[in-house]
Design a protein around this motif. Sequence first.
Motif, mmCIF file in Angstrom:
data_model
loop_
_atom_site.group_PDB
_atom_site.id
_atom_site.type_symbol
_atom_site.label_atom_id
_atom_site.label_comp_id
_atom_site.label_asym_id
_atom_site.label_seq_id
_atom_site.Cartn_x
_atom_site.Cartn_y
_atom_site.Cartn_z
ATOM 1 N N LEU A 35 -17.849 4.338 3.947
ATOM 2 C CA LEU A 35 -17.391 2.958 3.805
ATOM 3 C C LEU A 35 -16.304 2.678 4.840
ATOM 4 C CD1 LEU A 35 -16.846 2.682 -0.065
ATOM 5 C CD2 LEU A 35 -18.623 1.494 1.241
ATOM 6 N N THR A 36 -16.305 1.464 5.377
ATOM 7 C CA THR A 36 -15.169 0.973 6.144
ATOM 8 C C THR A 36 -14.438 -0.055 5.294
ATOM 9 O OG1 THR A 36 -16.258 1.300 8.276
ATOM 10 C CG2 THR A 36 -14.412 -0.248 8.218
ATOM 11 N N LEU A 37 -13.152 0.181 5.051
ATOM 12 C CA LEU A 37 -12.328 -0.720 4.252
ATOM 13 C C LEU A 37 -11.407 -1.484 5.198
ATOM 14 C CD1 LEU A 37 -11.362 1.792 1.408
ATOM 15 C CD2 LEU A 37 -13.414 0.359 1.603
ATOM 16 N N ILE A 38 -11.447 -2.809 5.138
ATOM 17 C CA ILE A 38 -10.692 -3.665 6.054
ATOM 18 C C ILE A 38 -9.787 -4.576 5.230
ATOM 19 C CG2 ILE A 38 -10.849 -5.433 7.847
ATOM 20 C CD1 ILE A 38 -13.753 -4.359 8.351
ATOM 21 N N ASP A 39 -8.488 -4.511 5.481
ATOM 22 C CA ASP A 39 -7.500 -5.346 4.793
ATOM 23 C C ASP A 39 -6.908 -6.309 5.819
ATOM 24 O OD1 ASP A 39 -5.418 -6.464 3.322
ATOM 25 O OD2 ASP A 39 -4.807 -4.565 2.419
ATOM 26 N N THR A 40 -7.221 -7.593 5.695
ATOM 27 C CA THR A 40 -6.858 -8.560 6.735
ATOM 28 C C THR A 40 -5.408 -9.022 6.665
ATOM 29 O OG1 THR A 40 -7.561 -10.457 5.400
ATOM 30 C CG2 THR A 40 -9.224 -9.420 6.817
ATOM 31 N N HIS A 41 -4.804 -8.962 5.478
ATOM 32 C CA HIS A 41 -3.413 -9.392 5.287
ATOM 33 C C HIS A 41 -2.679 -8.267 4.553
ATOM 34 C CE1 HIS A 41 -5.683 -13.193 5.643
ATOM 35 N NE2 HIS A 41 -4.553 -13.783 6.006
ATOM 36 N N ALA A 42 -2.409 -7.184 5.259
ATOM 37 C CA ALA A 42 -2.016 -5.940 4.602
ATOM 38 C C ALA A 42 -0.585 -5.927 4.081
ATOM 39 C CB ALA A 42 -2.222 -4.762 5.557
ATOM 40 N N GLY A 43 0.310 -6.759 4.619
ATOM 41 C CA GLY A 43 1.697 -6.735 4.167
ATOM 42 C C GLY A 43 2.413 -5.478 4.626
ATOM 43 N N CYS A 44 3.431 -5.088 3.857
ATOM 44 C CA CYS A 44 4.267 -3.928 4.222
ATOM 45 C C CYS A 44 3.684 -2.602 3.759
ATOM 46 C CB CYS A 44 5.664 -4.081 3.621
ATOM 47 S SG CYS A 44 6.604 -5.477 4.258
ATOM 48 N N GLY A 45 2.826 -2.635 2.769
ATOM 49 C CA GLY A 45 2.223 -1.418 2.265
ATOM 50 C C GLY A 45 2.940 -0.779 1.094
ATOM 51 N N LEU A 46 4.249 -1.005 0.974
ATOM 52 C CA LEU A 46 5.033 -0.414 -0.116
ATOM 53 C C LEU A 46 6.245 -1.299 -0.365
ATOM 54 C CD1 LEU A 46 5.073 2.171 -1.928
ATOM 55 C CD2 LEU A 46 6.648 3.164 -0.255
ATOM 56 N N TYR A 47 6.565 -1.523 -1.646
ATOM 57 C CA TYR A 47 7.608 -2.485 -2.005
ATOM 58 C C TYR A 47 8.586 -1.881 -3.012
ATOM 59 C CZ TYR A 47 4.149 -5.448 0.151
ATOM 60 O OH TYR A 47 3.248 -5.973 1.045
ATOM 61 N N ASP A 48 9.852 -2.156 -2.790
ATOM 62 C CA ASP A 48 10.915 -1.698 -3.674
ATOM 63 C C ASP A 48 11.113 -2.738 -4.773
ATOM 64 O OD1 ASP A 48 13.169 -0.764 -4.927
ATOM 65 O OD2 ASP A 48 14.473 -0.877 -3.159
ATOM 66 N N LEU A 143 -9.499 -11.232 13.329
ATOM 67 C CA LEU A 143 -9.814 -9.825 13.085
ATOM 68 C C LEU A 143 -10.983 -9.679 12.122
ATOM 69 C CD1 LEU A 143 -7.895 -6.694 12.851
ATOM 70 C CD2 LEU A 143 -8.820 -7.426 10.654
ATOM 71 N N TRP A 144 -10.966 -10.442 11.041
ATOM 72 C CA TRP A 144 -12.049 -10.392 10.047
ATOM 73 C C TRP A 144 -13.405 -10.551 10.736
ATOM 74 C CZ3 TRP A 144 -12.163 -14.525 5.527
ATOM 75 C CH2 TRP A 144 -13.312 -14.346 4.748
ATOM 76 N N LEU A 145 -13.521 -11.579 11.553
ATOM 77 C CA LEU A 145 -14.794 -11.865 12.197
ATOM 78 C C LEU A 145 -15.141 -10.813 13.254
ATOM 79 C CD1 LEU A 145 -16.860 -14.035 11.711
ATOM 80 C CD2 LEU A 145 -15.788 -15.409 13.504
ATOM 81 N N ALA A 146 -14.111 -10.280 13.931
ATOM 82 C CA ALA A 146 -14.354 -9.287 14.975
ATOM 83 C C ALA A 146 -14.790 -7.941 14.404
ATOM 84 C CB ALA A 146 -13.097 -9.108 15.816
ATOM 85 N N MET A 147 -14.363 -7.616 13.196
ATOM 86 C CA MET A 147 -14.593 -6.287 12.641
ATOM 87 C C MET A 147 -15.899 -6.158 11.862
ATOM 88 S SD MET A 147 -12.253 -4.156 13.509
ATOM 89 C CE MET A 147 -10.710 -4.240 14.410
ATOM 90 N N VAL A 148 -16.626 -7.261 11.677
ATOM 91 C CA VAL A 148 -17.887 -7.166 10.941
ATOM 92 C C VAL A 148 -19.052 -7.502 11.874
ATOM 93 C CG1 VAL A 148 -16.794 -7.679 8.737
ATOM 94 C CG2 VAL A 148 -17.744 -9.572 10.064
ATOM 95 N N PRO A 149 -20.173 -6.766 11.697
ATOM 96 C CA PRO A 149 -20.341 -5.642 10.785
ATOM 97 C C PRO A 149 -19.588 -4.416 11.283
ATOM 98 C CG PRO A 149 -22.290 -5.909 12.127
ATOM 99 C CD PRO A 149 -21.408 -7.077 12.441
ATOM 100 N N PRO A 150 -19.116 -3.574 10.370
ATOM 101 C CA PRO A 150 -18.389 -2.364 10.788
ATOM 102 C C PRO A 150 -19.334 -1.303 11.333
ATOM 103 C CG PRO A 150 -18.653 -2.379 8.416
ATOM 104 C CD PRO A 150 -19.210 -3.686 8.900
ATOM 105 N N ARG A 151 -18.749 -0.248 11.847
ATOM 106 C CA ARG A 151 -19.559 0.841 12.414
ATOM 107 C C ARG A 151 -20.353 1.573 11.335
ATOM 108 N NH1 ARG A 151 -15.698 4.630 15.667
ATOM 109 N NH2 ARG A 151 -14.236 3.955 14.050
ATOM 110 N N THR A 152 -19.770 1.670 10.140
ATOM 111 C CA THR A 152 -20.496 2.306 9.042
ATOM 112 C C THR A 152 -21.487 1.312 8.448
ATOM 113 O OG1 THR A 152 -18.764 1.657 7.469
ATOM 114 C CG2 THR A 152 -18.561 3.826 8.495
ATOM 115 N N ALA A 153 -22.467 1.823 7.738
ATOM 116 C CA ALA A 153 -23.503 0.947 7.182
ATOM 117 C C ALA A 153 -22.957 0.022 6.105
ATOM 118 C CB ALA A 153 -24.644 1.802 6.612
ATOM 119 N N ARG A 154 -21.923 0.472 5.403
ATOM 120 C CA ARG A 154 -21.368 -0.324 4.313
ATOM 121 C C ARG A 154 -19.870 -0.499 4.512
ATOM 122 N NH1 ARG A 154 -21.839 2.071 -0.982
ATOM 123 N NH2 ARG A 154 -21.333 4.006 0.085
#
Length: 276
Positions: A35-48, A143-154
């Motif tokens: 699977l290729t997982l794509i997060d378009t609005h990822a934020g900081c990743g970790l929050y206090d 980015l969303w439009l550029a990254m699909v379809p991904p290299r993996t099948a799903r």
Amino acid sequence: MNYRHSFHAGNSADVVKHSLLIALIRALQQKPGALTLIDTHAGCGLYDLGGSDAQRTGEATQGVLRAFAGTNPLLDDYRAAVRAVNAGDEARLYPGSPQFLTQLLRPQDLLILNEKHPEDADTLRGVMRGSGAAVHERDAYELWLAMVPPRTARGVVVVDPPYEQTDERARIARTLAAANRKWAHGVTVIWYPLKERITHARWKEQLRKLGIPKFLVIEHWLYDSEQPGIYNGAGLFIVNPPYAFTQDLPPLLEAARAALAPEGHRGEIICEWLGA
């Protein structure tokens, strides 16, 4: 509505979004293919959760802390994912979607993250160092439009914008239509806040007209009646959800509703196929 992640980390919307995201990815991983997982609005990743932004709203008390106080085993995977970024059982830090996705990765899976806000992108790179994730600093819809379809099948695209721009919903609709033409079998998850039911119904109708066959709508309304002018809940649009996910969805949604219902309210979960 400005929905910058740091102010709302661990709120009720995060509990629903992340518990469903875990279930969705695990359902897809019942097949061994990458699977290729794509997060378009990822934020900081970790929050206090003790930081000034989170403390200003205090929304985690009605979200992750309620989930931690409960005992329903259907939320165990969600609680375990939050505990994984904390030293003990107490939720002091809250993982953003990139951290949840990282925990779900198998050796064959790929993770692509994007955050346009420069300071948040720098923080994200530090948080994700060593994870193997690719971090971009681009316009989310380009980015969303550029990254699909991904290299993996799903693959899965997660779209979780702050809804700061007045044309955010229109951009989502346009990009989804274009992405679906390129990658009709791809799985897409779109998060949205709920305020007025009329406004939301209008957007649903616009999306219905795209004619996408497998388009699931999940709405989590916190209150028993609409509360004008305030945040009423949140939901997800999911394109092409796997059967294993939809089959197990009703009890998971009920567990989330029961855990998050405000005092004096039962809340409501709506789960339906768009256009059905």
